[in-house]
Design a protein around this motif. Sequence first.
Motif, mmCIF file in Angstrom:
data_model
loop_
_atom_site.group_PDB
_atom_site.id
_atom_site.type_symbol
_atom_site.label_atom_id
_atom_site.label_comp_id
_atom_site.label_asym_id
_atom_site.label_seq_id
_atom_site.Cartn_x
_atom_site.Cartn_y
_atom_site.Cartn_z
ATOM 1 N N GLU A 62 0.834 -1.208 0.000
ATOM 2 C CA GLU A 62 0.000 0.000 0.000
ATOM 3 C C GLU A 62 0.866 1.253 0.000
ATOM 4 O O GLU A 62 0.574 2.231 -0.704
ATOM 5 N N ALA A 65 2.580 1.659 -3.449
ATOM 6 C CA ALA A 65 1.657 2.199 -4.453
ATOM 7 C C ALA A 65 1.622 3.725 -4.396
ATOM 8 O O ALA A 65 1.496 4.392 -5.425
ATOM 9 N N GLU A 106 6.860 -9.860 -4.287
ATOM 10 C CA GLU A 106 5.463 -9.951 -3.844
ATOM 11 C C GLU A 106 4.915 -8.575 -3.485
ATOM 12 O O GLU A 106 3.764 -8.257 -3.810
ATOM 13 N N SER A 108 5.800 -5.728 -4.766
ATOM 14 C CA SER A 108 5.591 -5.039 -6.042
ATOM 15 C C SER A 108 4.336 -5.557 -6.744
ATOM 16 O O SER A 108 3.554 -4.778 -7.304
ATOM 17 N N ARG A 109 4.129 -6.871 -6.721
ATOM 18 C CA ARG A 109 2.939 -7.452 -7.347
ATOM 19 C C ARG A 109 1.679 -6.942 -6.657
ATOM 20 O O ARG A 109 0.714 -6.528 -7.317
ATOM 21 N N LEU A 110 1.682 -6.942 -5.338
ATOM 22 C CA LEU A 110 0.524 -6.460 -4.586
ATOM 23 C C LEU A 110 0.292 -4.970 -4.817
ATOM 24 O O LEU A 110 -0.851 -4.528 -4.921
ATOM 25 N N SER A 112 0.856 -3.269 -7.448
ATOM 26 C CA SER A 112 0.257 -3.022 -8.765
ATOM 27 C C SER A 112 -1.257 -3.223 -8.738
ATOM 28 O O SER A 112 -1.963 -2.710 -9.597
ATOM 29 N N ASN A 113 -1.756 -3.942 -7.733
ATOM 30 C CA ASN A 113 -3.194 -4.174 -7.602
ATOM 31 C C ASN A 113 -3.875 -3.197 -6.654
ATOM 32 O O ASN A 113 -5.098 -3.191 -6.568
ATOM 33 N N VAL A 114 -3.087 -2.403 -5.928
ATOM 34 C CA VAL A 114 -3.644 -1.438 -4.983
ATOM 35 C C VAL A 114 -4.127 -0.224 -5.756
ATOM 36 O O VAL A 114 -3.409 0.336 -6.575
ATOM 37 N N LYS A 115 -5.333 0.173 -5.482
ATOM 38 C CA LYS A 115 -5.882 1.370 -6.120
ATOM 39 C C LYS A 115 -5.601 2.558 -5.219
ATOM 40 O O LYS A 115 -5.980 2.564 -4.055
#
Length: 125
Positions: A62, A65, A106, A108-110, A112-115
């Motif tokens: 978070e 992001a 992981e 970084s992957r997460l 990319s999904n955080v708005k």
Amino acid sequence: MLKRSALTLPASLSLGAREEQELSSPLSPRGRGAGGEGGNDWLVAQYLIHQLDQKGEMGAAELLAKLGSRGEIARDLAYRLYSLCDRKGWTQEALAYNSLVISWPEISRLASNVKTHEPIQTSFL
């Protein structure tokens, strides 16, 4: 030698309710020194390590992001600091930096999904 707790943020810099205010100052490009260069990359790495330690990979994601490209600089710095601490035999410090480096794919992957919460214009007038 520093203790592990010296690498995490003190309570006065916690990422609680005042997170947005703190992020807007020391981690913004304006807070990076003259002309927006150099500056607080170490602090960014410390915030990420703190989030990883306190809230796990999702907490660090978070924050990543919100940081954008500055996160990559912090990751590179954490790797260099890990190498330095490892050579000097500073095990506890090396562990903190290495935890960020090891978890980075992981996180970084997460991230990319955080708005991120950006204002959306709903009408023209």
